[in-house]
Design a protein around this motif. Structure first.
Motif, PDB file in Angstrom:
ATOM      1  N   PHE A  95      -6.531   3.331 -12.633  1.00 43.53           N
ATOM      2  CA  PHE A  95      -6.291   1.890 -12.068  1.00 43.53           C
ATOM      3  C   PHE A  95      -5.161   1.867 -12.603  1.00 43.53           C
ATOM      4  N   ALA A  96      -4.608   2.563 -13.939  1.00 42.98           N
ATOM      5  CA  ALA A  96      -2.866   2.046 -13.602  1.00 42.98           C
ATOM      6  C   ALA A  96      -1.630   2.465 -12.891  1.00 42.98           C
ATOM      7  N   THR A  97      -3.121   3.445 -12.486  1.00 43.45           N
ATOM      8  CA  THR A  97      -1.880   3.904 -10.889  1.00 43.45           C
ATOM      9  C   THR A  97      -1.716   4.302  -9.839  1.00 43.45           C
ATOM     10  N   PHE A  98      -2.880   3.003  -9.679  1.00 44.32           N
ATOM     11  CA  PHE A  98      -3.209   3.102  -8.335  1.00 44.32           C
ATOM     12  C   PHE A  98      -1.902   0.918  -8.192  1.00 44.32           C
ATOM     13  N   LYS A  99      -1.960   0.818  -9.676  1.00 45.36           N
ATOM     14  CA  LYS A  99      -0.836  -0.501 -10.102  1.00 45.36           C
ATOM     15  C   LYS A  99       0.182   0.041  -9.693  1.00 45.36           C
ATOM     16  N   VAL A 100       0.775   1.013  -9.878  1.00 40.44           N
ATOM     17  CA  VAL A 100       2.371   1.533 -10.011  1.00 40.44           C
ATOM     18  C   VAL A 100       2.789   2.143  -8.438  1.00 40.44           C
ATOM     19  N   PHE A 101       1.509   2.426  -7.753  1.00 46.48           N
ATOM     20  CA  PHE A 101       2.074   2.838  -6.309  1.00 46.48           C
ATOM     21  C   PHE A 101       1.491   0.948  -5.586  1.00 46.48           C
ATOM     22  N   GLN A 102       0.984   0.532  -5.874  1.00 48.43           N
ATOM     23  CA  GLN A 102       0.976  -0.920  -5.783  1.00 48.43           C
ATOM     24  C   GLN A 102       1.820  -1.592  -5.725  1.00 48.43           C
ATOM     25  N   ARG A 103       2.808  -1.332  -7.067  1.00 51.03           N
ATOM     26  CA  ARG A 103       3.877  -3.043  -6.648  1.00 51.03           C
ATOM     27  C   ARG A 103       5.489  -1.762  -6.549  1.00 51.03           C
ATOM     28  N   ALA A 104       5.295  -0.207  -6.026  1.00 51.68           N
ATOM     29  CA  ALA A 104       5.816   0.418  -5.453  1.00 51.68           C
ATOM     30  C   ALA A 104       6.059  -0.321  -4.269  1.00 51.68           C
ATOM     31  N   ARG A 105       5.275  -0.242  -3.638  1.00 52.53           N
ATOM     32  CA  ARG A 105       5.039   0.004  -1.710  1.00 52.53           C
ATOM     33  C   ARG A 105       5.100  -1.815  -1.648  1.00 52.53           C
ATOM     34  N   ALA A 106       4.772  -2.542  -2.488  1.00 53.37           N
ATOM     35  CA  ALA A 106       5.200  -4.015  -2.495  1.00 53.37           C
ATOM     36  C   ALA A 106       7.138  -4.511  -2.838  1.00 53.37           C
ATOM     37  N   SER A 107       7.908  -3.929  -3.603  1.00 49.67           N
ATOM     38  CA  SER A 107       8.855  -3.061  -3.692  1.00 49.67           C
ATOM     39  C   SER A 107       9.414  -2.575  -2.650  1.00 49.67           C
ATOM     40  N   ARG A 108       8.923  -2.053  -2.200  1.00 52.12           N
ATOM     41  CA  ARG A 108       9.158  -1.480  -0.967  1.00 52.12           C
ATOM     42  C   ARG A 108       9.288  -2.207   0.576  1.00 52.12           C
ATOM     43  N   ALA A 109       8.556  -2.963   0.431  1.00 50.98           N
ATOM     44  CA  ALA A 109       9.049  -4.581   1.706  1.00 50.98           C
ATOM     45  C   ALA A 109       9.520  -5.517   1.087  1.00 50.98           C
ATOM     46  N   LEU A 110       9.576  -5.945   0.097  1.00 51.32           N
ATOM     47  CA  LEU A 110      10.566  -6.786  -0.292  1.00 51.32           C
ATOM     48  C   LEU A 110      12.011  -6.211   0.336  1.00 51.32           C
ATOM     49  N   ASN A 111      12.410  -5.414  -1.507  1.00 46.43           N
ATOM     50  CA  ASN A 111      13.828  -4.821  -1.611  1.00 46.43           C
ATOM     51  C   ASN A 111      14.350  -3.284  -0.901  1.00 46.43           C
ATOM     52  N   GLU A 112      13.214  -2.701   0.302  1.00 47.42           N
ATOM     53  CA  GLU A 112      13.355  -1.748   0.650  1.00 47.42           C
ATOM     54  C   GLU A 112      13.780  -0.484   0.038  1.00 47.42           C
ATOM     55  N   ASN A 113      13.403  -0.729  -0.826  1.00 50.61           N
ATOM     56  CA  ASN A 113      13.456   0.314  -2.224  1.00 50.61           C
ATOM     57  C   ASN A 113      12.161   0.015  -3.498  1.00 50.61           C
ATOM     58  N   PRO A 114      11.376   1.275  -2.924  1.00 48.57           N
ATOM     59  CA  PRO A 114      10.276   1.112  -4.103  1.00 48.57           C
ATOM     60  C   PRO A 114      10.471   0.983  -5.002  1.00 48.57           C
ATOM     61  N   THR A 115      11.452   1.517  -6.033  1.00 47.16           N
ATOM     62  CA  THR A 115      11.537   1.237  -7.326  1.00 47.16           C
ATOM     63  C   THR A 115      11.736  -0.093  -8.118  1.00 47.16           C
ATOM     64  N   TYR A 116      12.647  -1.575  -7.422  1.00 48.71           N
ATOM     65  CA  TYR A 116      13.118  -1.847  -7.686  1.00 48.71           C
ATOM     66  C   TYR A 116      12.245  -2.822  -8.910  1.00 48.71           C
ATOM     67  N   THR A 117      10.884  -3.168  -8.502  1.00 51.00           N
ATOM     68  CA  THR A 117      10.000  -4.366  -8.738  1.00 51.00           C
ATOM     69  C   THR A 117       9.572  -2.726 -10.816  1.00 51.00           C
TER      70      THR A 117
END
Length: 698
Positions: free
Chosen positions: A413-435
């Motif tokens: 679950f923790a890994t899924f949340k990390v990947f989910q945050r990275a994907r959302a950050s990529r969509a908003l900021n064009e950078n998967p690690t900003y969030t």
């Protein structure tokens, strides 16, 4: 840093502490090296005391041959045949040996005198080498001929060993201090130092857990390798304590299981730590009233070496896990109440801001529970799954399944949340690690999974978890075949070494170097495991040399990792950044607030201020659009006719201008300066490294 050499010297001394200072060679069991069963042994104890020139012998066994015989004694050290001599059993003056007669042969505890020639055969160094790899093979031949009647062999040890409980306790304290230091520094806002301390602690603990899992493989380990890996079984929850054994035995009986009695049978059976069988094998000895020879290997051998019954191994690990979890929660509660009191006495603004009411203590609690699940994952992947195979009781099987699924689900679950945050950050900021690195809540809960990696390599948490899971499955389910275990472990270590070397996922060059070195040593250890499995049918001397290489290679690297961690403690105590390659980005948000002093020449907004300032009289430059009064644009500024709105800047008045005699005031002038800890993007959190735009600061 004077404590570092002293601690290392203590560790080295602990590795060589003998049980007593007296010279002693002893053998506690024998095994057959021939296909016949003419010599069977229930119990044997042999102690050689060179100071007294005596051999103390106690034997209980069965002889199945009639006739006069001779003993050809071969002495092997690390697989090399040092010497061979012949012995007439009539010189021993033991009944049923001169001549040998069929039947039960008990020999009470009694001394026999050794000649000087016999003692001279034994080199002096044999009494002091830790975990002496010495084997005595006795070939029984017919008198006057070389026809073999039977063969037995006995491993010989001295009082020196690298397996000392103090070594485990010392390293355990260091690892615990590392985890505690990283948590405290993270709470105080020193996330850069905390990340380095956490990485070095996890690297050391992960390497020690790999050593412990090697010790649980079904290999024919030599004493040095076996006892070295035994030092780190505490990392997978195998810790001997009498009350834990009592609870585990009671729980097993209460849930319909049958506890084993290997430890209580030591006085009546011969226990051999060999690779002859996957589980405990009790071989009935003929015509001796049900005597037995117990042969152990793998996980059960590891439990026996820790004075733990084989049926209590999983339950002991399970109870230790909960003990550590309770201890961690109590420690966090103490930190919660102790640090605010310390901050009041220290009168430190940074401590007060860090420990304000907005501190997310619930987040820290949850994050540390996730971290504990990560730390305990190797033990539940190995011992938990092994319980499904061993089946001590129905309740223990259910506990093993629940704990394995719970820790796997939590980490998944923790890994899924990390990947989910990275994907959302990529969509908003064009950078998967900003969030991932700007959200304090995300860092607090799941940061332990990815803060050790580069920003763009956060995905390496998935290969890491897969590596731990596959390794645990190999240890748990392939106990039947040492060769299969060795091959699978070697392939797994090779794949992980390639992935680590190619991707280089860790946060900086030094972290990648140590991680790759650890993976390389694990790969070489995998080669050693393949040799220990006897798949090549190599000579014994080859296994002896490989054992020495295995020990020194892993011991040196373990000491190196301990020093690496102690250096991070030095940085933590001084609150000094451990590396200059990754540094904190300067927080320039206060630069956008107008200066409250008359000296504004040093501000970075001076060109913008000049651009928007109204032109003085006689200047032909166009007036600034901000120089308005009551909606009309004034072409020139008249200092002799200031308007009320010009005397002080008013953000709510459209016609506000600048007073030449009184500098404008910021709308935030009457407010206290903002704390960086209250900002949405905390400047102490890991952001982007200065060296490139791909990594991140740690």
């Amino acid at each position: 840093m004077r404590f570092v050499p002293g601690l290392l010297a203590g560790l080295v001394a602990l590795c060589c502490i003998p049980v007593s200072a007296e010279k002693l060679l002893q053998a506690n069991y024998v095994t057959s090296c021939s296909d016949d069963d003419l010599i069977q042994t229930d119990k044997i104890t042999v102690n050689v005391l060179p100071a007294e020139k005596k051999v103390w012998l106690e034997y209980d066994g069965h002889l199945g041959y009639d006739g006069k015989v001779m003993f050809n004694v071969d002495l092997f050290a690390y697989g090399y045949n040092i010497t061979r001599y012949s012995l007439d059993p009539c010189d021993l003056k033991i009944a049923n040996l001169c001549p040998m007669a069929k039947g039960k042969m008990p020999v009470p505890w009694s001394p026999m005198t050794l000649s000087d020639s016999a003692l001279d055969i034994i080199p002096t160094i044999a009494y002091y080498v830790p975990d002496l790899d010495c084997l005595v093979r006795v070939s029984v031949v017919k008198y006057g001929t070389d026809e073999l009647v039977s063969c037995i062999e006995a491993p010989v040890t001295n009082n020196y060993s690298v397996y000392v409980s103090g070594v485990g306790w010392a390293i355990g304290v260091i690892v615990g201090l590392g985890l505690l230091t990283s948590v405290v520094l993270s709470i105080l806002g020193y996330s850069n130092i905390a990340t380095h301390v956490s990485f070095r602690t996890m690297l050391l603990l992960g390497f020690l857990q790999s050593q412990a899992m090697y010790g649980m493989l079904a290999m024919d380990f030599r004493p040095l390798a076996r006892n070295w890996t035994q030092d780190f079984q505490w990392t997978v929850g195998v810790v001997h304590a009498e009350f834990l054994q009592t609870i585990a035995t009671w729980f097993q009986r209460a849930t319909g299981g049958t506890p084993s009695d290997v430890m209580t049978q030591e006085e009546s059976v011969s226990v051999a730590l060999l690779k002859r069988s996957a589980n405990i094998v009790k071989r009935k000895l003929p015509d001796v009233g049900g005597g037995e020879e117990i042969l152990l290997k793998g996980i059960e051998r590891m439990g026996y070496r820790s004075d733990i019954e084989p049926t209590n191994i999983f339950m002991t690990s399970y109870l230790v896990f909960y003990f550590v979890m309770i201890l961690m929660m109590i420690t966090l509660v103490i930190i919660k109440f102790a640090l605010p009191a310390i901050s009041k006495k220290a009168n430190s603004a940074k401590l007060n801001n860090a420990l304000s009411g907005g501190t997310e203590w619930k987040g820290y609690m949850r994050g540390n529970i996730y971290r504990l699940a990560m730390l305990s994952y190797p033990q539940f992947c190995s011992l938990g799954l092994w319980e499904l195979y061993h089946r001590d009781s129905a309740a223990e099987i259910i506990l093993a399944i629940v704990m394995f699924l719970t820790t796997s689900a939590a980490l998944g679950f923790a890994t899924f949340k990390v990947f989910q945050r990275a994907r959302a950050s990529r969509a908003l900021n064009e950078n998967p690690t900003y969030t991932l690195y700007s959200d304090p809540a995300c860092l607090t809960k799941w940061g332990f999974l990815y803060v050790h990696y580069k920003a763009q390599c956060y995905y390496f948490i998935a290969p890491m978890l897969a590596y731990i899971l596959i390794k645990g499955v190999i240890v748990a389910f392939v106990q039947e075949s040492a060769t299969a275990q060795a091959v699978l472990i070697l392939v797994l270590e090779a794949a992980f070494l390639i992935a680590t070397s190619v991707i280089r996922p860790y946060m900086d060059k030094k972290a990648n170097s140590f991680s790759i070195a650890a993976s390389a040593i694990n790969f070489v250890s995998g080669i050693c495991m393949l040799i220990f499995s006897n798949v090549f049918n190599q000579p014994n001397i080859v296994s002896g040399v490989v054992t020495i290489i295995f020990f020194f290679m892993n011991a040196i690297f373990t000491i190196t990792l301990i020093v690496f961690l102690l250096i991070s403690f030095f940085y933590a105590f001084r609150l000094k950044e451990p590396t200059a390659q990754y540094h904190r980005l300067s927080d320039n948000r206060d630069s956008f607030r107008m200066s409250q002093t008359d000296n504004r020449l040093n501000t970075e907004l001076l060109p913008l201020e000049k651009a928007i300032r109204p032109s003085p009289i006689g200047d032909d430059r166009p007036a600034s659009p901000w120089a308005q009064s009551n909606g009309s644009v004034r072409s020139r500024w008249d200092p002799s006719n200031p308007t009320p709105s010009e005397s002080r800047w008013d953000p709510g008045h459209v016609g506000a201008g600048y007073n030449h005699h009184e500098p404008p005031r910021s709308p935030f002038a009457d407010q206290p300066p903002r704390s960086p800890f209250a900002d949405p993007v905390e400047p102490t959190l890991p952001l982007i490294p200065s060296s490139d735009n791909v990594g991140r600061r740690v």
